[in-house]
Structures are given as C-alpha cells and as structure tokens.
Design an enzyme around this catalytic site. Structure first.
Site, short mmCIF file in Angstrom:
data_model
loop_
_atom_site.label_atom_id
_atom_site.label_comp_id
_atom_site.label_asym_id
_atom_site.label_seq_id
_atom_site.Cartn_x
_atom_site.Cartn_y
_atom_site.Cartn_z
N TYR A 103 -102.65 58.80 -37.78
CA TYR A 103 -101.68 59.57 -38.55
C TYR A 103 -102.23 60.95 -38.91
O TYR A 103 -101.48 61.93 -38.99
CB TYR A 103 -101.29 58.82 -39.83
N SER A 131 -65.19 47.28 -36.17
CA SER A 131 -65.17 48.45 -35.32
C SER A 131 -63.76 49.01 -35.13
O SER A 131 -63.59 50.08 -34.56
CB SER A 131 -65.77 48.10 -33.95
N HIS A 152 -101.16 55.22 -45.33
CA HIS A 152 -101.08 53.77 -45.50
C HIS A 152 -102.27 53.24 -46.30
O HIS A 152 -102.79 52.17 -46.04
CB HIS A 152 -100.97 53.05 -44.15
N HIS A 183 -88.35 58.10 -43.10
CA HIS A 183 -89.08 58.51 -41.90
C HIS A 183 -88.23 59.37 -40.96
O HIS A 183 -88.48 59.44 -39.76
CB HIS A 183 -89.64 57.29 -41.15
#
Length: 1016
Positions: free
Chosen positions: A468, A33, A461, A352
C-alpha cells in the site's frame, strides 16, 4: 423474491448473469428491475405507472411514476424481508436499496418512503429530490430510518407530500438486503445515513459542508504566477510518458456504451456503477463485486476510456481528430453525469471509491478547456471536489498523519479539483488550505494510524505495509514535486520525513523487492518498490530547498534502476553516480523487523506481537500464509537482479508450513487454509491475528550489527499451544539463530525451517556435510549434531545439534488465492522438534555468501562452531551470544532481572535487547532497546471465551490502536565503574560505584539508544 414478482419479472434468473446486448448484468429474484408490470405494484388515483425504456439502471426498463395530486402515492405489497439485528453491533444490517431518476429537480419537497405492516406505518425516511439524473441509496432500517421497523412488514409506499405534480423513475429496488454496516454513505439527498461514521471514504457530505477557517483575500501576482506554474506542471506530469490511442480504437471504446439521446434531449445508455455497489449482492451468494463490474458497467473502465480520450486530445495536432475526440468526450461526460456521478451523489456507497476514480481526475483536468466550451466545467469541478472529499482541507487538521489511501488516490484528485476553480482568490485560499492539510499528512502518526512512522515504516491496515505504501508514494512524492519552490510547498520537516521513508524502503528491499514477511496478504514474492519515486523526489530538490536535485535520492535511484531511463541519463549527465548498496544493520520496530546488509545481499528477521499482526488474510487472498511472521529469517542475496524469485521463492508448489526461519507445526495443506470471518462491525471479512506477547523487535549497534528477538505465541484460533522464544544475532556475514522453550500440543511435528529453495534445475548441487549432493529426488535425516549444509544459492548453514530433515522433491501445494493445486521442484531443510514438543530448542549459524576462504574454514572448522561465536545463555530468560571476531555480545533478554551468564552485563529492569561491543579493555559501546511499543500497559487486552481461549477480534476494534507509543526507562547495570564518553540526550548514568554502573535509557518507539562508555 415472492410469487408476485415471479409473475412479472422478465428475464429474471436466480443467481445468474443476464445478457443485455453486449454487456452483462447481475440479476437475482430479489431485484425489482421493472421489465414488466405486475399486480403487486399499485398506485393511487391521479397518478400512473408505466414500464418505459427511455431511462433505466438495471436491464432495459424502469418504472415511470407520474402524479397530478399532492397526495398521490405508489407502492409494492409483499413481504419486505426485513431482519431484526441480533445484536447492536451486527456487522451486516438489513437495508433498503433503490435507484431513482429525475428529469427536473424538485427543490422544495421530498420523497417519503414508508414501510407498513398490516396497513400501519412502522418506519420511514425522507429523500431529497433537488437533482437531475439517477441517484441511488443504501438506507439501513434500524439505524437510518425513523420509527421502528418490524419483521413481517408487508408493504412499501412512495409519495411526495405537498408536491402537486411530477414525474420520477424507479429501478433496481431491493426491499431488504443485508449490507455491511460500515459502508452506507450519506449525500445531499439523505444526509442522515450512517451519521456516526468517521471513515475517510464516507464523510464526503461532512467535508462538503465545512466552512473555510482561512480568510478570502486578493491573490498576489506571485501567487497567481505560481498557480499557473503548478497547473502547467500538473498537465506535464499527467501527460508524461503517455501515448495516444488511435481514434478508431477510441471510437470503439465509446461505442460500446450505447449512449443515445431521447427525444427530450436526455440520455440513455449502458448503466454505470461504482464497482463496490456489487457488494449489495453478496448476501445472495454472488461472486466478488470486482467480478460483477469488471466490465463496461464498472466506472473504473469508463474512467479509463475518459483518460484515453483526454490524452489523445491533448497529444493530437490534427484538428479534425480533436473535434471527434471532443465530441466523444462530452458525450461520455454527459452520460456519466446522467448516471449519477455528480456532486452530492453517493449512489449507495463510496468506500474505497478513489481506486476506481484515479483516471477520472486527470481526464477532467486535461479537458478543462473543452468542458468550459460546453458549459460543463463548473459542474465537473464540483463533482471532482465532491468525490475527492476536497472540502476536508477547509479547516486545520487536528490529528497528525493521513491514511495511505488518501495519499494514493486523493492527493492528485484534490489538487486538480482545486485547480479547476475559476475564481483566483477562491483558488488561492483553497490551495493554502490544501498545502496546510497536505503538510500535516506527512507528520508522524500515533499508534497504528497511517501513514509515516519515526523509523521510516509506512502504515496501512494497522501495520507496515509496503504494497500500500508504494501506491501512497505515488501521490506523496508527486505532491512534493508539483508544489516545489512555490508558497504552497510542504515544509522541510515533512519533506525529510518522506525522504526518510523512501530511503528506509530501499533498505528493507533488495534490489527492488521486499521480503515475504512484508507481503501482507499477497505472499507471491512480486511486491516491489517503484524507483521512479526516488527520481521524482530527487527532482523536487533537497528538503532545505538549497539544491534543485537531491544527490542522495538521485544516486539511490541510479542503483535501483536496471536500464537507462530518461531520469537515469539526466542524473548521469549531471555527474551523479549510483550509490553503493546499503550496508549495516537497521531496526524497524514498528514492523517487528531487523534488516542486516552487506555487499549486495540482505537478511531480514521479522515477527509479530500484541500490536502487530502476524499475517493478513482475506477470502481469496493469502489463504495459507498464517506462519508468515513466526520469526521469519529470509535471505535475499541472489538473482539478476536480486529478488525473491532469484533467491529461491516460487508461489507454485511452495510449502506454506516452511517459511525460512519460522517455527511452526507442520499441518496438511488443507488444514492451513484460513477460516476468514467477519468478526465485528469494525472490520470486513479479514483475518489479522495478534499475539498476546509484547516482546518482539530488533536492536542495532552503530548501525553495523544487530539482534532480533520475539516471544512466539500463536493465536488460539488455530494452535494456541504453540510457543517459542526465538532470537537472531547478526555479526557481519555470520547469522546465529537460537530457539528455546518450544512447545505445541498438536501431534504433528513442529519444525524450524532453515531454507526452502525452488529448483529450476533438478541437479542443482547442495553441500551436505562435505559432500556434493545433486540427486533428485532425494531426502535424508541428519542426526548427531554439527551438520553443515548449503541452500544451493551460496549460503551455508551449520547446525551443531538437533535433527535436520533435508529433501529435494516435487512439492504439491495450493495456490494462495484460489486454493487450486500447484507443484514445483524444491529443496527444503528444517530442524525437527518432533510431535508435540514440550521444551524444544535449536541453534544454527548461517554464513551468508561466504568467500572461498570462509567456505574452506567452515568446512574445516564446522564441527567447532565456537571458532566463530559462543552461546552464553539459551533459556526462557535470555539468549546471549558473543561473536569472537567483532568482540560484540548480543543479549535478547526475555525477562527482567539478573544475568548470571555474562561477566559484564549484570541485570536489567525490563525485558530488553542489549548489545555491547568492546573497543578495548577500557572502552565499549553499549546499545539498548525496549522493543515493546507500549501502545498500552499491563496485561494483554485479549478477550477469552468460555473455554479460556482467546477470542478472535479484529485489530480495528481495539481501543489502543491510536495511542501514542509509551515511554519506558530501561536500567542497564554493568560490572565495573564507567563514565559517558559521548552524550546522548536519551541516556544518563544514574549510579557509578567502584564495582558497578547503572545506565538509564529513555526508550520509545522501539528505537535503539547508544552510548560510548569509558572505564574510570
């Protein structure tokens, strides 16, 4: 991380959440970081490193590298942590993760990143620098880099060969992280990443690079006017029903992002991430990505704020308010661009992405004039086009169909990205390409590809998946509505396919909810259709374009809504009335589903096969629902309106061993928990188990009555010894269920469940062999046969033989998502086949919502089931039932061959479903169906382990999943001489002798084929 990093990482806490003012970030010792300098970071001469806070992607600082020599470099010396893959198709692969910031683009040269072992370069990659702002990447060592990575690599170096001077910032480096091999995403900077993928979420770079196959021509006045009309429709559609949030609330939402200008006019503020970037941390044992970025760090929440600003701006008439909202919106957009959300940026992964960006596209479109004033419109249009993958439409699609995620998240996204284009000719060409691509998306897709199937089901799917489908219909319906009556509208055929799917959904839902068997990985009983889809498609007009309002859709909508909406009032004012509830019998064999309806009730039977999975489970979703489709038989008949909950379901306290109608071995609840694995690189952590049996589905006769049958064989992952042959016959409100050849090697009892009903009232009365039973708790075992009991919801079950257990008690269960203990009062009845049954069977009849007269008859004649129906055969070869009242016989023929138990049907050449209704002695209706979808022929494609057990494999890894349904020729031989009364193009009489007739049916898609036969 190693000891070097521990010496300098400020606020580094292993597996924790680190506070940074009023937001939190995940941190881990493996993340560089750069909150403080350390000794294991080095740089060459004529270059410098500094920890700065003017730009950062993690915590509050980054590493600034400035160089003034073409050969300058910097690096980190420590164990890289690379792990060599165990096999070629490993699901998770070692990957380098980093973020880089540029104030100015470097157009000619690239960043070179090299990994060394004992001073020798082993592997490397080049990364483009023609950008400003942040960019991020996941780069797999073995697949995406050049060279050959080695375990034990101990150094990484960064350089920009040939570039004499420059400045770059680095943050959030993970030297090696085990990443899901499917999800790395290519972009402008690293187009070589994951080249072989065809995943529609990840091919954005490929789509961007496409060239139009349509010519660029001048736009006609009609096209220009229609484009403007579409733009106005889209704006109205996006604003309809919206309410503006108060300005002070919007100011608070924007303020939390802490966006400030640096002296050089660049920005800094709260880092933004696409939520799925959190999958980077899964190997560290972190919580699910959605938990990590379910806050202001996640782009979804940021986009919601953008949309809130755009809606408020468009709805406001106060010029001072509008100026304030414009200023806030532009500040947010500049920050978003600076954080890497630009055209050509993948930021590691975009799989997605559409779900997180649904508010983004409407927000940008609604503020196009504002963005134009600030000279940001073109950059935002390009970003929309990139993230929506709009470039895919430039060339004609090659394969019919479209993924339901695209319907859900990308249709409006792509449309608005095109409407944002300034050039009218370019916009018209893009709209022509979009319309062509869209029209193809509605076409029937082969195999288990998405979305639309010929029987009205909608796939995702690799199964019919209403949860869906409802999201997909948001886009699919809106697109038809928005493009109506323009040159860019979809074809009549596509419109009819969409309409058929909606009407099918209202058939397998009651009133709005679908049965548990269709709930996928969400068996919570809450899944429901959206009536507004019906209203919007009604307003899109009829498919042939002759009527502005589709009467059938409008009247379906009026039945489905439970209140006076604006659409309802409009339709009523036009003289439309609510349709009657669908009645009859419908088969959906792409779902292994038969639906039977009368009045306002519905009964559904559903199973699984070698093509259609039994249940979907994820980690943290549907942990106990493996028996969901072991031949379910659910009644949705009660509630106000009718629903799963009104018909006896509650997730809390539900016994997952006992879904109505299913045959299953009863296990302790903890043993039912799914062991969800990532079994190959074609899938994630998910469980979708297939059978090795192809026989599963239903048949309808004259759309009035029907039958269902399946060969049940549970997967070897759990109890591969469980087998059964199951059937259901539907005659008006009489449902006859048969089972045979039931076997299980487990010592626990195997049950076939009659019903499981939530008891909102402990004293809810149940009829039990002529007596009213309202005691609580209560349990009994009914033996001796001819047992009659009710489910407390008006349905009566007659069981002529076998042992029936009945109980009313406080049930203890586990939550399907969390595994937390739950409880509730339930009544449950099941036929007990005993421990380790070898050749069990069952028979029962359900009277669904009988009239008072029918109740009296069943009480009076319950001991003589023959008054209603007769079982002609019940064995491994066939289940055959004749219904006396309708003069209809149903045949579930598990095997081909001769039928000895019936005088009319002699034989079939394939396992089949057949129904015959005798109209009179010389006339009959014959319906036939091959329920085998025939995506492949021959033996099951299962792979067996050393013990002869079926290995778990994902459905996505099967070679046949995109194959079209095969054609079969079903020969049905009847006694007597018959001729065809009405022609059917899929049926013909092959032989007609004095004593027999052979009818051949061409079967495909599991559809029922029907003929009228007249005796010669």
């Amino acid at each position: 991380m190693r000891r070097y990093f521990l010496s300098w990482a400020l606020s580094c806490i292993v597996l924790c959440m680190v506070s940074a003012q009023d937001y939190k970030e995940y941190n881990h010792e493996s993340i560089f970081s750069f909150e403080q300098m350390t000794g294991n970071v080095f740089n060459s001469k004529k270059s410098s490193l500094a920890v700065v806070d003017d730009h950062f992607k993690h915590l509050k600082h980054s590493l600034k590298w400035e160089w003034k020599s073409a050969g300058a470099k910097w690096g980190i010396k420590q164990d890289i942590g690379y792990k060599h893959p165990k096999k070629a198709d490993d699901a998770y692969i070692s990957s380098f993760v980093f973020w880089i910031y540029a104030k100015e683009p470097i157009t000619e040269k690239k960043l070179k990143v090299e990994f060394l072992k004992q001073g020798t370069v082993q592997c490397w990659f080049d990364y483009g620098l023609d950008f400003t702002g942040w960019r991020g990447a996941w780069i797999a060592f073995d697949r995406d880099m050049q060279g050959k990575p080695q375990e034990g690599m101990d150094e990484v170096r960064f350089s920009v060969p040939g570039q004499p001077a420059g400045t770059l910032y680095f943050d959030h480096l993970i030297l090696s992280s085990m990443q899901d091999a499917r999800h790395h995403t290519a972009d402008f900077q690293a187009p070589f990443i994951n080249r072989a993928t065809s995943n529609h979420w990840l091919v954005l770079h490929e789509s961007w690079m496409k060239k139009f196959d349509l010519p660029l021509t001048d736009a006609s006045p009609l096209e220009i006017n229609d484009i403007r009309e579409i733009e106005n429709r889209v704006k109205d559609y996006l604003l309809k029903g919206r309410k503006a949030k108060p300005v002070h609330e919007l100011e608070n939402q924007v303020r939390q992002y802490q966006i400030t200008e640096n002296p050089d006019k660049t920005l800094k503020g709260v880092p933004l991430f696409f939520e799925r970037f959190g999958e980077t941390y899964q190997a560290f044992g972190a919580e699910k990505y959605s938990g990590i970025y379910n806050n202001i760090l996640g782009i979804s929440q940021f986009n919601t704020t953008l949309l809130n600003l755009s809606v408020a701006y468009n709805l406001s008439d106060d010029e001072s308010e509008k100026r304030a909202m414009e200023k806030m919106f532009v500040k947010m957009i500049r920050h978003m661009l600076d954080q890497g959300f630009q055209a050509g940026s993948a930021m590691g992964t975009l799989h997605h992405l559409g779900y997180s960006m649904r508010d983004y596209y409407p927000a940008i479109f609604l503020m196009s004039e504002v963005l134009d004033r600030h000279r940001l419109k073109n950059q935002l249009q390009q970003a929309m086009e990139w993230f929506a993958g709009t470039g895919e439409v430039k060339t004609a699609p090659l394969t019919p169909g479209m993924d339901v995620d695209t319907f859900n998240t990308n249709l409006i996204a792509r449309l608005t990205s095109i409407l944002m284009i300034d050039s009218i000719p370019d916009k018209v060409r893009y709209m022509q390409a979009f319309s062509r691509w869209l029209d193809n998306g509605y076409q029937y897709a082969d195999g288990t590809r998405g979305t639309f199937k010929i029987d009205g089901t909608m796939f995702h799917h690799r199964h019919n998946y209403p949860a869906y489908a409802v999201g997909g219909l948001d886009g699919a319906v809106a697109a038809v509505y928005l493009l109506r009556n323009t040159p860019f509208r979809i074809s009549e055929q596509s419109h009819r396919i969409l309409k058929k799917a909606l009407l099918a959904m209202r058939t397998y839902c009651n009133l709005q909810t679908w049965p548990l068997s269709l709930s996928g990985r969400h068996p919570d009983g809450e899944g429901s259709l959206n009536p507004e889809h019906f209203a919007l498609l009604a307003l899109a007009g009829t498919p042939d374009g002759k009527n502005d309002i589709d009467k059938e859709m409008a009247e379906a909508y009026l039945r489905l809504v439970t209140r006076n909406t604006d659409h309802a009032l409009l339709f009523l004012s036009k003289g439309f009335t609510p349709e009657k509830s669908p009645a009859g019998n419908r088969t959906f064999n792409y779902s292994g589903l038969n639906v039977h309806r009368r009045d306002d009730w519905m009964v559904s039977a559903m199973g699984h096969s070698r093509y259609l999975w039994a249940s979907e489970g994820y980690r943290g979703e549907n942990l106990y629902g493996r028996y969901l489709n072991h031949g379910s038989l659910q009644i949705l008949a009660t509630g106000d309106p009718v629903s799963n909950q009104g018909s006896g379901f509650r997730q809390e306290g539900w016994d997952w061993n006992h879904f109505p109608g299913t045959t299953a071995t009863v296990l302790p609840m903890e043993q039912l928990k799914a062991d969800v694995k990532n079994v190959d690189n074609q899938s994630g952590f998910e469980e979708m188990l297939l059978s090795d049996e192809s026989f599963c589905g239903g048949i309808s006769i004259s759309h009035q009555n029907g039958a269902f049958g399946m060969k049940l064989h549970e997967h070897d992952k759990y109890n591969g010894s469980l087998r059964a042959r199951k059937s259901v016959f539907f005659f008006d409100n009489r449902v006859v269920a048969l089972g045979s050849n039931i076997e299980s090697a487990l010592p626990e009892e195997t049950h076939t469940t009659l019903f499981q009903v939530y008891l909102g009232n402990e004293k809810m009365p149940f009829h039990l062999n002529g007596e009213m039973q309202n005691k609580f708790p209560f349990q009994c075992v009914l033996k001796g046969g001819h047992n009659l009991l009710s489910d407390g919801l008006g349905n009566y079950f007659h069981v002529p033989k076998g042992e029936v257990i009945f109980k009313k008690e406080l049930q203890h269960s586990l939550h399907e998502e969390t595994g937390a203990p739950t409880q509730n009062n339930f009544a449950l009845a099941a036929i007990n086949h005993g421990p380790a049954p070898a050749n069990g069977s069952y028979e029962y009849m359900v009277l669904v919502q009988p009239s008072q007269e029918e109740k009296e008859n069943i009480h009076r004649e319950g001991s003589a089931a023959g008054a209603f129906y007769k079982v002609l055969q019940q064995d491994s070869l066939a289940h055959i039932v004749r219904d006396r009242e309708t003069r209809t016989t149903g045949y579930v023929l598990f095997e081909a061959g001769a039928i000895s138990a019936d005088e009319l049907l002699r034989k079939v050449n394939l396992p089949a479903l057949v129904m015959i209704r005798e109209i009179d002695p010389d006339k009959l209706i014959l319906s036939a169906c091959d329920p085998d979808l025939r995506f492949y022929e021959g033996a099951s494609d299962e792979v067996y382990d050393a013990d002869g057990k079926r290995a778990e494999r994902s459905v996505y890894s099967r070679e046949w999943i995109d194959n079209p349904a095969g054609i079969s020729y079903l020969n049905v031989t009847l006694d007597g001489s018959w001729e065809m009364g009405l022609a059917n193009p899929h049926a013909r009489i092959v032989e007609s002798g004095n004593d027999h007739t052979l009818v051949e049916f061409e079967c495909r898609h599991g559809l029922s084929q029907e003929v009228l036969l007249i005796r010669k």
